[in-house]
Design a protein around this motif. Structure first.
Motif, short mmCIF file in Angstrom:
data_model
loop_
_atom_site.label_atom_id
_atom_site.label_comp_id
_atom_site.label_asym_id
_atom_site.label_seq_id
_atom_site.Cartn_x
_atom_site.Cartn_y
_atom_site.Cartn_z
N GLY A 182 17.70 2.31 43.52
CA GLY A 182 18.31 3.41 42.78
C GLY A 182 17.34 4.09 41.83
O GLY A 182 16.14 3.83 41.86
N TRP A 183 17.90 4.93 40.97
CA TRP A 183 17.11 5.73 40.04
C TRP A 183 17.16 5.10 38.67
O TRP A 183 18.23 4.66 38.23
N LYS A 184 16.02 5.02 37.98
CA LYS A 184 16.03 4.47 36.63
C LYS A 184 15.88 5.57 35.58
O LYS A 184 16.69 5.68 34.67
N ARG A 185 14.84 6.37 35.71
CA ARG A 185 14.69 7.49 34.77
C ARG A 185 13.66 8.49 35.28
O ARG A 185 12.88 8.20 36.20
N ASN A 186 13.68 9.66 34.65
CA ASN A 186 12.64 10.66 34.92
C ASN A 186 11.38 10.29 34.18
O ASN A 186 11.43 9.73 33.07
N LEU A 187 10.23 10.63 34.74
CA LEU A 187 8.98 10.49 34.00
C LEU A 187 8.83 11.67 33.05
O LEU A 187 9.28 12.79 33.36
N THR A 188 8.20 11.42 31.92
CA THR A 188 7.94 12.50 30.97
C THR A 188 6.69 13.27 31.44
O THR A 188 5.93 12.79 32.29
N VAL A 189 6.50 14.44 30.83
CA VAL A 189 5.33 15.27 31.19
C VAL A 189 4.04 14.45 31.08
O VAL A 189 3.22 14.41 32.01
N ASP A 190 3.87 13.75 29.96
CA ASP A 190 2.60 13.03 29.76
C ASP A 190 2.45 11.87 30.75
O ASP A 190 1.34 11.55 31.16
N GLU A 191 3.57 11.25 31.15
CA GLU A 191 3.45 10.15 32.12
C GLU A 191 2.99 10.68 33.49
O GLU A 191 2.33 9.97 34.24
N ILE A 192 3.37 11.91 33.80
CA ILE A 192 2.92 12.49 35.07
C ILE A 192 1.44 12.89 34.95
O ILE A 192 0.61 12.54 35.80
N VAL A 193 1.11 13.58 33.86
CA VAL A 193 -0.28 13.99 33.64
C VAL A 193 -1.21 12.77 33.59
O VAL A 193 -2.32 12.76 34.13
N ASP A 194 -0.73 11.72 32.93
CA ASP A 194 -1.56 10.53 32.73
C ASP A 194 -1.94 9.84 34.04
O ASP A 194 -2.94 9.12 34.10
N GLN A 195 -1.16 10.07 35.09
CA GLN A 195 -1.52 9.45 36.38
C GLN A 195 -2.87 10.02 36.85
O GLN A 195 -3.73 9.28 37.32
N VAL A 196 -3.05 11.32 36.67
CA VAL A 196 -4.31 11.95 37.09
C VAL A 196 -5.45 11.46 36.21
O VAL A 196 -6.52 11.06 36.69
N ILE A 197 -5.21 11.45 34.90
CA ILE A 197 -6.27 11.04 33.97
C ILE A 197 -6.65 9.57 34.20
O ILE A 197 -7.83 9.22 34.25
N SER A 198 -5.65 8.72 34.37
CA SER A 198 -5.93 7.28 34.49
C SER A 198 -6.65 6.96 35.78
O SER A 198 -7.55 6.13 35.79
N VAL A 199 -6.24 7.62 36.88
CA VAL A 199 -6.93 7.37 38.15
C VAL A 199 -8.37 7.88 38.03
O VAL A 199 -9.32 7.19 38.42
N HIS A 200 -8.52 9.05 37.45
CA HIS A 200 -9.87 9.60 37.28
C HIS A 200 -10.74 8.65 36.46
O HIS A 200 -11.89 8.36 36.81
N ARG A 201 -10.17 8.17 35.37
CA ARG A 201 -10.93 7.28 34.49
C ARG A 201 -11.34 6.02 35.25
O ARG A 201 -12.50 5.60 35.22
N HIS A 202 -10.39 5.46 35.99
CA HIS A 202 -10.69 4.23 36.73
C HIS A 202 -11.80 4.47 37.76
O HIS A 202 -12.77 3.71 37.83
N VAL A 203 -11.67 5.56 38.51
CA VAL A 203 -12.65 5.82 39.57
C VAL A 203 -14.03 6.06 38.96
O VAL A 203 -15.03 5.52 39.44
N SER A 204 -14.10 6.84 37.87
CA SER A 204 -15.44 7.12 37.33
C SER A 204 -16.04 5.88 36.69
O SER A 204 -17.25 5.68 36.75
N GLN A 205 -15.20 5.01 36.13
CA GLN A 205 -15.75 3.76 35.58
C GLN A 205 -16.32 2.88 36.69
O GLN A 205 -17.40 2.31 36.56
N VAL A 206 -15.58 2.80 37.79
CA VAL A 206 -16.06 1.97 38.90
C VAL A 206 -17.36 2.55 39.44
O VAL A 206 -18.33 1.83 39.69
N GLU A 207 -17.40 3.90 39.55
CA GLU A 207 -18.63 4.53 40.07
C GLU A 207 -19.83 4.28 39.17
O GLU A 207 -20.94 4.16 39.62
N ARG A 208 -19.57 4.21 37.87
CA ARG A 208 -20.69 3.98 36.94
C ARG A 208 -20.96 2.49 36.73
O ARG A 208 -21.74 2.11 35.88
N GLY A 209 -20.20 1.67 37.47
CA GLY A 209 -20.43 0.22 37.40
C GLY A 209 -20.00 -0.40 36.09
O GLY A 209 -20.55 -1.41 35.66
N LEU A 210 -19.00 0.22 35.44
CA LEU A 210 -18.54 -0.33 34.16
C LEU A 210 -17.23 -1.06 34.37
O LEU A 210 -16.39 -0.60 35.12
#
Ligand code: SAH
Ligand code: SF4
Length: 382
Positions: free
Chosen positions: A142-170
């Motif tokens: 079932g449905w629990k709740r809507n995501l807020t604007v920042d929770e949707i935006v943060d998916q892009v930022i967090s994935v980006h951050r993770h990928v660039s950290q891995v690429e830089r070997g950190l």
């Protein structure tokens, strides 16, 4: 109990929910010059920082004022599957403990059913889903709740951050000092993760505007696709927005008989009404619509669906994306044999319809929407 937003939302908004003009208003209320807003958005959307202390060109006093006015949450990575260059899946924990997921599909000649030079991120818009399509993992609890604007935006930022950290070997813990702007690793967005995006219209639009803005993530509207199970009034509303986002319709059945069996929404908005709304979208927007059609063995893979599907696609000048069904634990459905998939695809080609058959790459890592969350929640509760 307000189920429409994250519980702490009533107290302080998150900084990543603010448009540039909202931020400018807030800063001038604090007696700060407007260029501060640009500095803040640079930290958030170019350098992908996760807390106030990392915004080193802001004074300590301003950081304190900001932290009283806004939260600066970030998603907590619970599980990650896949490696650089392959399809990767991220399971995140939100501040209320809810789990959401993203799939990152790399640029590849065979990526996402057709040639793609872009890295595509699949976003979630809700925790769970209320629409209960019979084949889908996202709606099972079932449905629990809507995501807020920042929770949707943060998916892009967090994935980006993770990928660039891995690429830089950190390691993710030891990277806070490195903030060079990295090459953009996400240049295409598909809103096809957990939830029905058009049922969270406000959260969706607020987030897409930040992802699209030149001061935000700078992803062009034609590189953003919203997928819907067919909420007719919201499709019409989206058609009237100034941005020209791409639209994908989860069709999965070309007649009411077949579609109503697997998608309860079809009883409210039957195929002909849905197609009228698609026609309106196409007319206002001028962009080609995509019909997503999962092939499910014995349910919607019969060749008698080819003709009505081709007729709708031709009428709307839509392209068809055929997707072999991804197995979901606990559900009886299966994907048809390859020969059936090819026959169905060839049938559409013979009708001169633009069609791709996705040789999707996420099958081995639970890439169908809602699957990783479902498995993780089952494991945690057992
Ligand atoms: N609620 C929206 C967006 C999320 S679903 C929608 O329905 O369009 C994203 C896509 O994944 C939809 O096309 C959906 O039908 C598809 N999907 C869901 N479960 C799937 C499965 N088990 N195998 C393949 N595709 C699936
Ligand atoms: Fe919800 Fe889309 Fe899954 Fe249907 S296919 S249950 S609308 S997420």
């Amino acid at each position: 109990m307000i189920a429409d937003a994250r519980p702490d939302m009533m107290q302080q908004p998150d900084i990543k929910s603010q448009s540039l003009s909202d931020l400018q208003d807030q800063l001038s209320g604090m007696g700060e010059p407007t260029y501060r807003s640009q500095q803040i958005t640079d930290w958030l959307y170019r350098k992908h920082v996760s807390n106030w202390d990392q915004m080193t060109n802001l004074s300590q006093g301003l950081r304190e004022k900001l932290s009283k006015a806004f939260t600066c949450h970030s998603l907590e990575l619970i599980r990650h599957q896949g490696t650089t260059g392959s399809t990767q899946k991220f399971l995140w924990k939100l501040s209320d403990g809810s789990l959401i997921e993203n799939v990152l599909i790399p640029a590849n000649p065979a990526s996402y059913g057709e040639s793609s030079k872009r890295n595509t991120l699949c976003l979630s818009t809700q925790v769970g889903c209320a629409y209960g399509c019979k084949f889908c993992a996202s709606g099972l609890d079932g449905w629990k709740r809507n995501l807020t604007v920042d929770e949707i935006v943060d998916q892009v930022i967090s994935v980006h951050r993770h990928v660039s950290q891995v690429e830089r070997g950190l390691s993710t813990e030891h990277c806070s000092e490195k903030f060079e702007t990295t090459a953009r690793c996400i240049d295409n967005i598909v809103v096809m993760g957990m939830g029905e995006p058009l049922a969270n219209y406000k959260g969706l639009l607020g987030a897409l505007r930040i992802l699209n803005a030149s001061w935000g993530c700078g992803i062009g509207a034609r590189r953003i696709t919203v997928s819907t199970s067919g909420l007719v009034p919201q499709i019409r509303r989206l058609a009237e927005e100034p941005e020209q986002f791409r639209l994908a319709i989860s069709l999965h059945g070309a007649t009411d008989r077949v579609r109503s069996k697997i998608m309860p929404i079809n009883r409210k908005y039957p195929v002909s009404e849905l197609m009228d709304a698609c026609g309106y979208y196409q007319q206002r927007n001028g962009k080609m619509i995509t019909f997503e059609y999962i092939l499910i063995k014995g349910i919607n893979d019969q060749l008698d669906q080819v003709k009505p599907l081709a007729d709708w696609a031709r009428k709307l000048d839509a392209k068809v994306n055929l997707i072999p069904y991804n197995h979901v634990d606990g559900l009886p459905w299966e994907r048809p044999d390859e020969s059936v998939q090819f026959q169905f695809c060839d049938g559409l080609k013979k009708q001169r319809i633009r069609v791709t058959l996705r040789r999707e790459k996420g099958h081995d890592i639970d890439a169908a929407c809602g699957q990783l969350r479902l498995r993780t929640e089952k494991t945690l509760s057992s």
